[in-house]
Design a protein around this motif. Structure first.
Motif, PDB file in Angstrom:
ATOM      1  N   GLU A 290       0.924   8.181   2.649  1.00 55.57           N
ATOM      2  CA  GLU A 290       1.534   9.843   2.387  1.00 55.57           C
ATOM      3  C   GLU A 290       1.422  10.472   3.493  1.00 55.57           C
ATOM      4  N   ASP A 291       2.196  11.364   3.905  1.00 59.38           N
ATOM      5  CA  ASP A 291       2.295  12.274   5.126  1.00 59.38           C
ATOM      6  C   ASP A 291       2.002  13.748   4.603  1.00 59.38           C
ATOM      7  N   GLY A 292       2.123  13.850   3.357  1.00 55.27           N
ATOM      8  CA  GLY A 292       2.172  15.249   2.959  1.00 55.27           C
ATOM      9  C   GLY A 292       3.487  15.943   2.676  1.00 55.27           C
ATOM     10  N   THR A 293       4.597  15.114   2.721  1.00 51.58           N
ATOM     11  CA  THR A 293       6.006  15.603   2.515  1.00 51.58           C
ATOM     12  C   THR A 293       6.373  14.766   1.328  1.00 51.58           C
ATOM     13  N   ALA A 294       5.800  13.622   1.325  1.00 52.43           N
ATOM     14  CA  ALA A 294       6.178  12.485   0.055  1.00 52.43           C
ATOM     15  C   ALA A 294       5.123  11.311   0.259  1.00 52.43           C
ATOM     16  N   SER A 295       5.455  10.089  -0.409  1.00 56.72           N
ATOM     17  CA  SER A 295       4.817   9.151  -0.338  1.00 56.72           C
ATOM     18  C   SER A 295       5.662   7.866  -0.316  1.00 56.72           C
ATOM     19  N   ILE A 296       5.253   6.829   0.197  1.00 59.35           N
ATOM     20  CA  ILE A 296       6.300   5.631   0.267  1.00 59.35           C
ATOM     21  C   ILE A 296       5.455   4.321   0.128  1.00 59.35           C
ATOM     22  N   GLN A 297       6.151   3.452  -0.394  1.00 62.13           N
ATOM     23  CA  GLN A 297       5.493   2.257  -0.820  1.00 62.13           C
ATOM     24  C   GLN A 297       5.878   1.135   0.316  1.00 62.13           C
ATOM     25  N   CYS A 298       4.628   0.741   1.104  1.00 61.87           N
ATOM     26  CA  CYS A 298       4.715  -0.185   2.191  1.00 61.87           C
ATOM     27  C   CYS A 298       4.380  -1.467   1.934  1.00 61.87           C
ATOM     28  N   ASN A 299       5.066  -2.460   2.430  1.00 60.61           N
ATOM     29  CA  ASN A 299       4.410  -3.821   2.305  1.00 60.61           C
ATOM     30  C   ASN A 299       4.542  -4.657   3.659  1.00 60.61           C
ATOM     31  N   THR A 300       3.493  -5.413   3.699  1.00 66.13           N
ATOM     32  CA  THR A 300       3.329  -6.107   5.043  1.00 66.13           C
ATOM     33  C   THR A 300       3.451  -7.524   4.878  1.00 66.13           C
ATOM     34  N   GLY A 301       3.911  -8.378   5.619  1.00 61.09           N
ATOM     35  CA  GLY A 301       3.994  -9.992   5.286  1.00 61.09           C
ATOM     36  C   GLY A 301       2.850 -10.512   6.060  1.00 61.09           C
TER      37      GLY A 301
ATOM     38  N   PHE B  89       0.796  -1.244  -0.042  1.00 64.80           N
ATOM     39  CA  PHE B  89      -0.070  -0.008  -0.260  1.00 64.80           C
ATOM     40  C   PHE B  89       0.654   1.165   0.193  1.00 64.80           C
ATOM     41  N   THR B  90       0.180   2.418  -0.234  1.00 67.84           N
ATOM     42  CA  THR B  90       1.117   3.617  -0.225  1.00 67.84           C
ATOM     43  C   THR B  90       0.666   4.630   0.822  1.00 67.84           C
TER      44      THR B  90
END
Lengths: 275, 357
Positions: B268-279, B265-266
């Motif tokens: 965002e915190d208003g400064t940038a976005s990051i792709q996260c993944n959970t096992g 999932f993506t």
């Protein structure tokens, strides 16, 4: 786009409606098909926004739904049309009603009148129902981001020839440094004080909102734990909450909200029970 | 001749007698065509200095003592560096023997980078384990663990000095390396370890725009704005863990397939976005869906995907995990994910206040 390069989704900007509303500069692309970036007075380069707030007005028609969504310092105007990819979001927005708290991600569209005034509305890509914690979080982050930009603009203003590297050496990110430079370039002489005061005010309204959330939790717990069969006494609630640092006004507001939300009811005059 | 320890500022004409401590070569392409340059570390008995040589005799090797004349010293990445170019003179001194005083720049975990590959770091050692490997027919031991300071965590491997759980250390001469977008440290008998005293580090909270290198033990916050289409239940090869939804594994056709739960999932915190993944474990905790020992039909598989979307989309989260930075961008492998509550908000507020006057 360079061949082979992955197209990256443009991250949304978390700005208050007031910052967007006071924008007067558009950064046009050489390609007319590309929507221009809006440059705000804080130098934020905006195409997509993420915000949350309460729906304060809604006008639902078959072709389009128009809604006004209020953040702590103003309103965003949201238009969603019953066509193409937007129709799914129209269905989502139409399930909401005035008073609902929502988070919206959307592209910003601008319109300039013959007199030169710019108006903005948001074309939503996603609309999510949300809650107080999410609202507080968004407000906190949007406020922090705006405050950092305001200080960066002030620092840039002190420099004879401001540049991004000098600002980054002071601890600002590349984006914040570039925002400061854009603000100075496109909004020379702009009085940022009113915007600053509104943004600082958004923080106090956030804190009030948070203390109210805390008060609601404590009071509900107290009422639920009361062994008095006639219901928990108002005076007992006030004295217990004073020990928690809450005054009578905050207790009254929290009791009103708990009643409105259906968590408690007033059994008899100034006696409360949990539902 | 100038001693390395006396070089304090930029100069257009420096002469030194130094030992080559480390040297690498790299190809480049300019308007005038392709070429090769050399970079590394030189030193003498007073200290060390990074260098770049646009021209250098091919006979120069690590350990050689050389006299360098008419070199320039300029700042690169905020650090002085000696440059050898076409007007410089390089004289090999094969008879000379020189002891080099190694000096290392102090780094926090969040600032480690491959441009400065030998560093001094101070932090806490945890999760120590031992394993063996064979080199030149001899069994050797490597001690692995985690190295943490107040800016993050990286993996550390020791091919010499003893590492123990809970040690608070200052290490000089740790080597910075990268593996699959994640930074790591390695030390050997040439590295110096001393005890250090500092408060036990707390997990640092980053804004997403600040996550720019492969370190772990960090937290970010954000609102989930997109959930990957492939999030949900998936079949994997039990040997290589590759997805095998459409059949058996190409490399391990006889291996069993195991059911896995996974989310991407993506945030965002208003400064940038990051792709996260959970096992499996983290996704299971987040969604309340357990896959162990169960079988799912197609309808259930689709409902798991919808369940993940409903749980994540539009909600604010605090995610702790390990960042990796590759050509594909920055991503975060989540070790834990919780929805933001009042207590988290207090912590974020305190963190956001820092740095604003």
């Amino acid at each position: 786009m360079i061949p082979g390069e992955r197209r990256r989704r443009e991250p949304s900007r978390w700005i208050f409606s007031r910052e967007l509303k006071e924008s007067t500069f558009l950064e046009e692309s050489q390609d007319e098909r590309i929507r221009p970036y809006i440059i705000t007075p804080l130098g934020t380069r905006v195409k997509r926004v993420l915000f949350n707030g309460n729906i304060t007005s809604m006008n639902v028609e078959e072709d389009a739904t128009k809604a006004v969504i209020s953040d702590p310092v103003g309103s965003f105007y949201v238009n969603v049309f019953n066509r193409d990819f937007s129709s799914a979001q129209k269905i989502v927005l139409d399930t909401h009603a005035v008073g609902d708290l929502v988070t919206v991600v959307g592209r910003v569209s601008s319109f300039r009148t013959d007199q030169g005034t710019l108006y903005f509305n948001v074309l939503p890509e996603y609309i999510f129902p949300t809650d107080e914690n999410a609202r507080s979080y968004w407000t906190l982050m949007a406020q922090s981001s705006a405050e950092r930009k305001l200080v960066a603009i002030r620092e840039a203003g002190k420099m004879e020839k401001p540049d991004a590297l000098s600002l980054m050496k002071l601890g600002y990110t590349e984006d914040e440094a570039e925002c400061a430079l854009r603000s100075i370039k496109h909004y020379p002489g702009f009085d940022l004080n009113a915007l600053r005061e509104a943004i600082v005010g958004s923080g106090s309204s956030l804190q009030v909102s948070q203390s109210l959330t805390n008060a609601k939790g404590l009071i509900l717990e107290l009422i639920k734990g009361s062994s008095d069969p006639k219901g928990c006494k108002y005076d007992d609630i006030v004295s217990a909450m004073e020990k928690e640092g809450l005054d009578r006004g905050a207790v009254d507001e929290a009791l009103n909200l708990l009643g409105t939300e259906g968590d408690i009811y007033e059994v008899s005059l100034k006696r409360f029970k949990a539902i | 001749m100038t001693k390395i320890g006396d070089i304090k500022d930029e100069t257009k004409s420096a002469g030194v007698i130094v030992k080559v401590v480390a040297i690498k070569e790299k190809e480049y392409e300019s308007e005038r065509g392709k070429g090769t340059y050399f970079y590394g570390i030189i030193g003498d008995e007073t200290g060390t200095l990074p260098f770049t040589a646009w021209v250098l005799p091919s006979t120069v090797r690590v350990g050689d003592v050389v006299e360098l004349k008419n070199c320039s010293v300029r700042k690169y990445n905020e650090r002085l560096r000696l440059y050898v170019d076409s007007r410089s003179e390089v004289i090999l001194r094969p008879e000379d023997v020189m002891e080099v005083k190694r000096t290392y720049r102090d780094y926090k975990v969040r600032s480690l980078n491959l441009n400065d590959s030998y560093v001094s770091v101070t932090g806490l050692i945890t999760q120590v384990s031992r394993s063996t490997y064979e080199k030149d027919g001899i069994q050797k031991e490597v001690i692995s663990g985690q190295f943490t300071d107040d800016t993050g965590t990286v993996r550390i491997s020791s091919f010499g000095p003893e590492l123990k759980d809970g040690m608070k250390v200052q290490i000089s001469g740790a080597r910075v390396q990268e593996y699959r977008g994640r930074l790591r440290l390695s030390i050997n008998e040439n590295s110096a370890i001393a005890g250090a005293d500092f408060p036990t580090p707390e997990v640092p909270l980053y804004r997403i725009s600040e996550v720019d290198r492969g370190i772990s033990g960090i937290e970010v916050t954000g609102i989930c704005v997109a959930v990957g289409d492939r999030s949900g239940l998936t079949m994997r090869c039990s040997q290589c863990r590759r997805r095998v939804d459409d059949g058996s594994c190409e490399e391990h056709p006889d291996a069993e397939k195991t059911l896995d739960l996974y989310a991407t999932f993506t945030l965002e915190d208003g400064t940038a976005s990051i792709q996260c993944n959970t096992g499996k474990d983290v996704t299971s905790t987040l969604t309340g869906i357990s896959v162990d020992g169960k079988e799912f039909n197609q309808v259930e598989i689709e409902s798991v995907h919808s369940g993940i979307k409903n749980k994540l989309l539009g909600r604010p989260f605090l995610v702790r995990g390990e960042a990796s930075v590759t050509d594909q961008g920055t991503s975060l492998r989540a070790e834990s994910i919780v929805e933001i509550d009042v207590e988290t908000l207090k912590r974020i507020r305190a963190a956001m206040r820092m740095g604003i006057d």
